[in-house]
Write an enzyme that holds these catalytic residues in place. Sequence first.
Site, PDB file in Angstrom:
ATOM      1  N   CYS A 126      40.518  39.201  33.234  1.00 16.96           N
ATOM      2  CA  CYS A 126      40.895  40.514  33.092  1.00 16.96           C
ATOM      3  C   CYS A 126      41.012  40.823  31.627  1.00 16.96           C
ATOM      4  CB  CYS A 126      42.004  40.995  33.971  1.00 16.96           C
ATOM      5  SG  CYS A 126      43.631  40.306  33.875  1.00 16.96           S
ATOM      6  N   LYS A 127      42.049  41.931  31.329  1.00 16.97           N
ATOM      7  CA  LYS A 127      42.231  41.911  29.772  1.00 16.97           C
ATOM      8  C   LYS A 127      43.207  40.986  29.263  1.00 16.97           C
ATOM      9  CE  LYS A 127      43.823  45.562  26.649  1.00 16.97           C
ATOM     10  NZ  LYS A 127      44.240  46.966  26.453  1.00 16.97           N
TER      11      LYS A 127
END
Length: 730
Positions: A671-672
């Site tokens: 994800c981030k």
Amino acid sequence: MSKIKPADMLEASLQQIKNVVGVGSSSESVGKIVVNVSKILEENSAYLGITTFYESNKLTSSQFGSSCRNFQKCLDRVEHLELSGNQLEYFIVNEKLTSDSKYFVSQFAKSLTFLDLSNNMIKNFPIECLSIPLKILNLENNLITSLENLVKELNENKSEMKLLNCLESLNISKNLIQHFPFYIIVKKFKKVDSIDLGENPLQSLSINMLKEQKKGIFGSNASSSDKNEDIKILTDYSDASITSVKMNSIDLETIRKRLELKTPLLSNKTNSIFNLFKKKISDDISFDNSKDFFPVELFDLPNIQHLDLSKNKHLNYSKMKQLVLSPSITSLNLSNCQLDESVSRIFKSILNNSIRKLILHNNNIKEILIEDFPNIISINLSNNIEYYKKDENIYNILSNVNPKIEELTLKRVFKNEEGYKDLLNLSLIRNNLEVPKIGISLSKFSSIRSLTLSGLFLSSIPLDINQSNMPNIEFLDLSENEIGDFSSNLLMLTELKSIDLSFNNISTIDVDDEMCNLTKLTSLDLSHNNLTEFPIDLVLLLPSIDILSLEYNTSNLKTAREDKNDIFNQWMKDHSSVKIKRMLIEPSLILERLYLGGNGSAQSKHNMKLLGITHVLNVAEGLIAPYPFDFKYKKVELSDTLGEDLLPHIDACVKFIEEAIDSQGTILVHCKAGVSRSASMVIAYVMKKFKLSLDEATQMVKEKRSQICPNGAFVKQLEDYGRLLNRESH
């Protein structure tokens, strides 16, 4: 990077100005204050600790006022003030003008000409700015809902409004303004040259002042009788300075997301009040009457030279075809407007020989007869996917574009704040361009200053990009190709300031130190390549280099080859001011063939291949998937919020992980930051594979990646997933 609270940054900058003032040398302004949290977060987005620190320590209006009070004697020396990305709810004046705020305004009014208040929490136009001689005012991405307070002040014609005779550029984009008093702004601000009011939920744009002002002059707001009535226009723009207008559209969902990102770092009471404000705004904004909003009057303004209508997805083509473009308009931006079919058919009635710059990126254009634009000197056709599927389209534009072209941008995939458009729906068609054939066309571009040939699968740098053919070239972008060598013909380009060779396959750089004229080169991007050593031989030949991007190569490039190490160390010591980017973020190996990481771990193609990665599961909204031709991607748009519903996506994500591993592939889940969303998906996979409880699976993943921490809502949903697994097993 050392972490400094924005409030401390501000105080340090003011102290520095005070010290200079204390010397007593000159009465001229000396101050530039930069407390730009937006820039810090953008440049350090991969570093979770830095992001968290600055998100929780943003500068508030009260802190700004306190600093002004402490250093009030030197405010008159501040000429440049950047406060972007903080928590300011107002600039100097809150609700009432106090003696302190009146004094601060009078001090700033002596020198301040540049003010950036973008990405804050400001709800009203800062009226105090009217007393300050600003040339540039940036209010982008705040919470301004109306300009009524500004109009009221302007109509009262008070004295000492220095802004009226000084302001040249106003950016009020990405706010919540529905009615913009265009005529009043342009007529009152004598020198305003550029207005950006894009991405507001506009429903009216008062360009024309009418004898009898009727509600809804534009689009579907106008009644049928209004549309047919001959309305007398009283407006006269002949003495206006405005030459550039930017007006992008926006959808309600994007506005709601933007509001969700704005949360005060204050008391629970303040948060509750702000949440009520957000709900009211969201309820008040209606798009029922603005879907057809298209201010055709913009095309008729006599002095407009640059017109930006990008991101307008509801342009009325039939209305556009009936328009005659003002001969003053030389630059037209219609990017992100969902244009399709043939450009010539869409624009035939409105384009004329005065058009010199045409920006059409991020559409779905299938054809463009470049011969219809004989005087074009700048054109951008990036990310028109259908257009780039045919090699002959690229050959055609290179062969037939105006040979006096100065800026040519052909980029198969255009990156912007929203990532890659339709990246995973490209049908994976590769270009098969012949580099020598392209070179023949390039050899004609003797006036070219900026050239972009990106994402076209070029196998090498065209030899026709050389000093003899392109003596004026300053910017060269050959990124996202399949270039394996740094061509020596680039070394002789005497005017070149920037080279972008990122996202290629360059592994070594051999240069001849007797044949290099890159004396003006300030920026070199070699990121996302296959370099294993710092390119010291090349860097030694670049006396003006300021930015050197080397991140996401096969290694972090902290050393040169052994025989050059002493030279490398000395160069690093002598050039400490050069900004060198060398980041390489490794993912965490959770299980055999299963990696977990943040977005940074998904950026180095060559490092991912070294790890054997074949599949990528991206579970964050808005993040790009940069290598669709090299890895098999699955993308799930998830936000890391308590309201996000993870459960409907878990089975599909777990299945994708299983398929990757069962096929003897290796998968990266990211994800981030690799902390919450992607960690939740990996935990779900581990729960199912090993029949573990949530606590057991979390502990197992945490042993391999200690920083994981799914948010509370995800934890509860994983508990529900565990109960589902138990029911299925019985």
